[in-house]
Design an enzyme around this catalytic site. Sequence first.
Site, PDB file in Angstrom:
ATOM      1  N   HIS A  13      90.395  82.225 -22.567  1.00 46.14           N
ATOM      2  CA  HIS A  13      89.637  83.459 -22.715  1.00 46.14           C
ATOM      3  C   HIS A  13      88.156  83.160 -22.889  1.00 46.14           C
ATOM      4  O   HIS A  13      87.772  82.083 -23.355  1.00 46.14           O
ATOM      5  CB  HIS A  13      90.089  84.242 -23.952  1.00 46.14           C
TER       6      HIS A  13
ATOM      7  N   THR B  63      88.691  95.606 -27.330  1.00 42.76           N
ATOM      8  CA  THR B  63      89.415  94.742 -26.392  1.00 42.76           C
ATOM      9  C   THR B  63      90.850  95.187 -26.165  1.00 42.76           C
ATOM     10  O   THR B  63      91.494  94.716 -25.228  1.00 42.76           O
ATOM     11  CB  THR B  63      89.412  93.289 -26.894  1.00 42.76           C
TER      12      THR B  63
ATOM     13  N   TYR C 238     101.839  96.687 -31.870  1.00 41.12           N
ATOM     14  CA  TYR C 238     101.000  96.101 -30.821  1.00 41.12           C
ATOM     15  C   TYR C 238      99.587  96.692 -30.859  1.00 41.12           C
ATOM     16  O   TYR C 238      99.406  97.908 -30.929  1.00 41.12           O
ATOM     17  CB  TYR C 238     101.609  96.335 -29.438  1.00 41.12           C
TER      18      TYR C 238
ATOM     19  N   ARG D  34      99.903  88.863 -28.772  1.00 44.92           N
ATOM     20  CA  ARG D  34     100.858  87.746 -28.705  1.00 44.92           C
ATOM     21  C   ARG D  34     101.799  87.822 -29.913  1.00 44.92           C
ATOM     22  O   ARG D  34     102.114  86.822 -30.551  1.00 44.92           O
ATOM     23  CB  ARG D  34     100.157  86.387 -28.679  1.00 44.92           C
TER      24      ARG D  34
ATOM     25  N   GLY E 203      92.259  94.738 -19.717  1.00 44.80           N
ATOM     26  CA  GLY E 203      91.123  95.623 -19.531  1.00 44.80           C
ATOM     27  C   GLY E 203      90.937  96.002 -18.066  1.00 44.80           C
ATOM     28  O   GLY E 203      90.735  95.135 -17.216  1.00 44.80           O
TER      29      GLY E 203
END
Length: 760
Positions: A389, A416, A440, A460, A476
């Site tokens: 990332h 994000t 989540y 994750r 995104g």
Amino acid sequence: MSFESEVKPSLSDIQAEFSQLTSEGANIIPLVYSVKSTLPDPTITFLKVRRDGTESFLLESAEAVLHSKGKANMVYSVVATDPWNKLVVVENPKEGQLGGDPVSHIQNAVGHLKSAKKYSLSPDVLNGAALGYISYDCVRFFEPKVSSNYPLEDVLQLPESVMVFCNSFVYYDHQNASNNKLVVLCPLPKDQSQLEENYRKTLKKLEELKNQVENSENPEEPKNSPPVDGQGKGVSNIGQEGYEGFVRKLKERIVDGDIIQCVPSHRIRRPTGIHPFNIYRELRRVNPSRYMFFADFLDFQLIGASPELLVKVTDGVVINHPIAGTRHRGADIESDEALATELLGDEKERAEHIMLVDLGRNDVNRVSEPTSTKVTDLMRIERYSHVMHIVSEVKGTLRAGFSPSDAFRSIFPAGTVSGAPKIKAMELISKLEKQKRGIYAGAFGAFAFNGNIDTCITLRTMVLKDQVAWLQAGGGIVFDSEPYPEYMETVNKMAALARAIDEAESIEKPTGSLGASGTGSKPHRTDSEWSSLWNSFQNASKQSEKRENKEQVKKSGEGEKGKGKILMIDNYDSFTYNLYQYLCQLGEEVIVYRNDAITVEQCLELKPDRVVISPGPSWPKDAGISSDVIRAFAGRVPVLGVCLGHECMAEVFGGTIEHCGEVVHGKTSELKHDGKGLYKGLPQGVEVIRYHSLAAPVKSIDGTQLEATSFTDNGIIMGLRHKEFTIEGLQFHPESIKTDRGMQMLQNFLNMKGGKWSDS
């Protein structure tokens, strides 16, 4: 040497400092035993010390890997157990249950608890904390606009939030084993005559913890169940076709100016008979991350390896880590380095990341001293087992009247995992996904008794409930996104979780009952005397500490009437407070109101020296009172419109707004300008960041009182000026981190005097 002599602080230390400690409001002291022997593996210690029928946690952290040859070395592990209090917030509370804003409940519960600063430990959870999760859907309690999309289908049927207060900890320093320690919290009474009794009971508990950890007998291993129907197969709630459909629909909304970016997700249901703790053991091995955790909430478990800090507040310093831009890992060092170079050079990925850095700055600026907010690290590569990332870091210092809880509310959920503008993006997510996200994209972490907060985004992260693993991931979506690569990005993001389950299912382990607590059998039992001590402390502290809560929760958009020179109208944007920051840094006082939180009459009563209309989603008709405010102040004081504010200005004075023929978000353009007004002293070709798909066509301002002041190379108007009134507009964003000379443009605005150009 006696055990007591090895514990810090000593009873005599506390007795000597009792008056000072209590005068500072301290009512908790961590007693520490430094471990001399070699500790067993943290996963073994967890099984040794957890308590039957109560929540327990294993928290771990690994270094970020910055180079292809790097290794994710472990930093620390913390086993947390012996809970003495729990906050469970549910969607539809019955009598005796908690509902609504979980942060308020945490504030109320933690507000009367304060660990002694002199004996503060790191990480913060060792000082005592509310430890657990806050689900994504709790944003509706912080942002009322989002609540109109609820209720949504609740597939997992989990509480909105669960926070647990543990008082026993085992800490591993994997960099320096001499720092390993056992910690048990000691309640500090108001009456010093009770101190020795509390200390002795805590000392006894600490010695019991030492004996449990050092016991050479291994705990019984968690038992798997026989394979269940569908084991080994994960099924998405919408499938590839559904997710790619999300991408196409969102791109339409981007073109229409509603959003810059949005982060849809999908959820995988995967049945498994594997014990949850055995899955965590594999996950920590295959995907070491900054925030790893196994949280046993009895009826369900959370298993996480999140790369992304959400919000951390340490002694008043707020930290946020925007992560955006993803590639899969290379097969070898050479290909891995090539992919990293490609990622950093990808215009789409860079633009998306800059946008989210600007959003992160905005969220930190909402609660921080304007002069303090800085991007301390911009666009580095961090590597994890299956993906890499782009990561940045934003820091600020809380300003007066704002608390760590306010910082959490301001940043939650991260841009994000939602998008920008954040509120509009979340509205679209609800309409697309039609289900509660639950854990989540929410938060997991600690609201510590020393006043600090340390939380990660629940990425994750899987939920294990009733022999089903629930995995979820999103990505995104921007104008340049393509449906299939975006779908595959979500698959890559879930790959580490899926592999952990695969690995656990491939290992032969004994089978048997999961047990009431979801972990191996033969845990130690509750100590009634110890429980009684903490129950008494909890009741006494609540009754005696009914002092005023010093935390002031200011809703976004509230102003302080009677204070300030600049009135800013916030169009529910994710960059408004970056404008606020720059203007404050230039020495101005700024008050901010959302476009539906104040009337035009109230704006006039404030008698500001000048007015700024912020960016925002959609079209001028969706900007609340913005256009009316421009009309009201025209000819009175200088007015600046930015992006949507600029578009409102165009319409107010006879122009029109249309699709401009291109969608530019987070990308730079060079300006040709007239060198006057906002552009005084600026060179030609100055680079600015743009976030728009709409603009005023040149022909639309013919015959109006408006004149164009700047253009892109392809002739799109980037600035407008009223010919008589001191009013200017910018289609671009002077407050973006990547706009050149943005501060100088705003200083030029501040140099303007009066409501008409003739006044200057």
